[in-house]
Design an enzyme around this catalytic site. Structure first.
Site, short mmCIF file in Angstrom:
data_model
loop_
_atom_site.label_atom_id
_atom_site.label_comp_id
_atom_site.label_asym_id
_atom_site.label_seq_id
_atom_site.Cartn_x
_atom_site.Cartn_y
_atom_site.Cartn_z
N HIS A 103 -4.54 2.37 -3.72
CA HIS A 103 -5.50 0.86 -3.01
C HIS A 103 -6.35 1.42 -2.91
O HIS A 103 -7.12 2.42 -2.21
CB HIS A 103 -4.70 0.04 -2.41
CG HIS A 103 -4.91 1.09 -1.14
ND1 HIS A 103 -6.21 1.25 -0.35
CD2 HIS A 103 -3.57 1.40 -0.16
CE1 HIS A 103 -5.74 2.09 1.05
NE2 HIS A 103 -4.21 1.79 1.08
N GLU B 1 3.07 2.11 2.91
CA GLU B 1 2.70 3.29 3.56
C GLU B 1 3.86 3.24 4.35
O GLU B 1 4.22 2.68 4.49
CB GLU B 1 1.28 2.78 3.96
CG GLU B 1 0.77 4.00 5.13
CD GLU B 1 0.87 5.14 3.23
OE1 GLU B 1 2.01 5.81 3.55
OE2 GLU B 1 -0.69 5.65 3.60
#
Length: 227
Positions: free
Chosen positions: A11, A85
């Site tokens: 990202h 994550e």
């Protein structure tokens, strides 16, 4: 035989990245630089014929994926929590250092083994079946292409795990270090699960190189703790 190219994209930058904060699974947003980075990586991937797109369900990843998909109208985005994550427990929202020392991990942090198993679960249950299908049904004129937008520690851990625990070869001895924002990592995989790490952490699309590290990547600490 048709092979599959898997494009793993981290990202774009967040304010928390810029501050050096441990984010883990906090649902943070792209900042202005991150939005620009997402547009840049989207432009660089506009000519890739993606067959499927997946993303972590956290906003910073979804927004990066949606920027890429503006050049691929009609391709649905599959948002998946398995692509998040590493869960950083009590460390989330904290700076890595306290009084000049690294904050210790506790039992609230997702273990390195559990994190790696989660990463390989997506690979084994989603990527490999897709690669098998492409190998058996593809016409061989072009590779199948998958887009996966995730996070820095996730992609770094993936690359290390695949080259150590799966049949993915790093024949070019590509350095697997930290994974910059909107960097692109490409893995070629065949129907039998063998493959090649084609690139790692490529940010050639950025005019200004990403200068922010990744406070969520504890790969070095995991190695120390495993000794």
């Amino acid at each position: 035989m048709t092979s599959t190219l898997v494009y793993y994209v981290r990202h774009g930058q967040t304010a928390e990245n810029r501050q050096g904060m441990i984010q883990g699974q906090l649902d943070t947003q792209l900042d202005e630089v991150g939005i620009e980075q997402a547009a840049a990586v989207a432009q660089s991937l506009k000519d890739v014929q993606f067959d499927a797109a997946f993303s972590s369900d956290l906003e910073r990843a979804v927004d990066t994926a949606n920027a890429i998909l503006t050049h691929h109208p009609g391709l649905p985005l599959h948002k998946m929590s398995i692509l998040r994550e590493r869960f950083m427990g009590n460390l989330q929202g904290q700076l890595p250092l306290a009084n000049g020392k690294r904050r210790p991990q506790d039992e609230t942090v997702e273990t390195g083994d559990a994190f790696r198993e989660r990463i390989l679960e997506f690979w084994d249950q989603t990527v490999i079946p897709y690669a098998k299908k492409a190998a058996s049904e593809g016409d061989g004129n072009r590779p199948a292409c998958l887009l996966v937008v995730s996070h820095g520690a996730y992609i770094g851990t993936l690359a290390r795990a695949l080259t150590r625990h799966r049949n993915i070869v790093n024949s070019a001895e590509i350095a697997i270090s930290w994974c910059p924002n909107t960097s692109v990592t490409v893995i070629e995989v065949r129907g039998d699960g063998t493959g090649i790490l084609r690139s790692f952490g490529d940010i050639s699309h950025l005019v200004k190189p990403a200068a922010v590290g990744n406070a969520d990547d504890l790969s070095g600490m995991d190695a120390v703790n495993a000794r």
